[in-house]
Design an enzyme around this catalytic site. Sequence first.
Site, mmCIF file in Angstrom:
data_model
loop_
_atom_site.group_PDB
_atom_site.id
_atom_site.type_symbol
_atom_site.label_atom_id
_atom_site.label_comp_id
_atom_site.label_asym_id
_atom_site.label_seq_id
_atom_site.Cartn_x
_atom_site.Cartn_y
_atom_site.Cartn_z
ATOM 1 N N LYS A 63 46.960 187.330 39.665
ATOM 2 C CA LYS A 63 47.885 188.222 38.979
ATOM 3 C C LYS A 63 47.578 188.303 37.481
ATOM 4 O O LYS A 63 47.022 187.390 36.875
ATOM 5 C CB LYS A 63 49.326 187.757 39.210
ATOM 6 C CG LYS A 63 49.808 187.894 40.661
ATOM 7 C CD LYS A 63 50.031 189.338 41.040
ATOM 8 C CE LYS A 63 50.418 189.499 42.515
ATOM 9 N NZ LYS A 63 51.771 189.038 42.817
ATOM 10 N N ARG A 102 50.473 183.317 49.255
ATOM 11 C CA ARG A 102 49.715 184.524 49.617
ATOM 12 C C ARG A 102 48.523 184.619 48.669
ATOM 13 O O ARG A 102 48.705 184.761 47.463
ATOM 14 C CB ARG A 102 50.609 185.753 49.519
ATOM 15 C CG ARG A 102 49.957 187.066 49.911
ATOM 16 C CD ARG A 102 50.954 188.212 49.783
ATOM 17 N NE ARG A 102 50.353 189.474 50.178
ATOM 18 C CZ ARG A 102 49.672 190.277 49.378
ATOM 19 N NH1 ARG A 102 49.491 189.930 48.098
ATOM 20 N NH2 ARG A 102 49.169 191.418 49.816
#
Length: 277
Positions: free
Chosen positions: A219, A255
């Site tokens: 991210k 994830r």
Amino acid sequence: MSLAVRPAAPRPQVMGIVNVTPDSFSDGGRFFDPAEGIEHARRLIAQGADILDIGGESTRPGAAPVSAFEEIRRVVPVIEAVRAASAVPLSIDTMKPEVARAAVKAGATIWNDVSALRFSPEAPEVAAELGCEVVLMHMLGEPGTMQDAPRYDDVVAEVEAFLLARAFTAMAAGVAKEKIWLDPGIGFGKTVEHNLALLAALPRFVALGYPILLGASRKRFIAGIDPSAREADDRLGGSLAAHLAGAAAGVAAVRVHDVRETVQALAVRAAIAGANA
């Protein structure tokens, strides 16, 4: 196999990401062809993925929406092929009830919804009808606008209240509580500071009594901490650090794009803990 009934493991389950899209933020286009998506899924299983999350629409900041027909065209062949070859649980990453229906029919057992069943008024009822696991994620706004100056008075309290409200809505529609997972939505309408606050508060989310899915892989907030990590592929170290923090907090699954490395990091963490047992 259902997420909720899997035996307790000494580490979080590892959910491998299979993006069958041309524009996902990290690997967009690499696995857009169904054959390439299927092969990637097989590699992730071989690397130790406990679950595969298959998506046909990018939810990166600024992503353009695609039709339900196009999503189904992208994901169903991959789901069918992987299900025919493996018993690994499959998740469909979609906001659309029509796509969830088609995916479950093809062999998926989990609906991972970044909109927390808000995209369509019928979504909660469809989730109940399908009887699958449901992951409810927090997102501020929508993918196209979520990173336009996100603001909160108290990000942890607001995300917590949102997730509990969505869980209540799902249960009111007939989704069993034991089928519900929560995801604080790292990177979905949050600044670097918001993401760090949520990561630090993971024990608080775990204490809510629902399994927590954590998705911090590659991210952009990692580049906010390490400006040299401009490209998504440069963020492995930050991804592992975030997911190890999640493991320490007791999240149920992480994830990730980098399955082998995450499995290894979690195995070493568990071995260290075992040495002190």
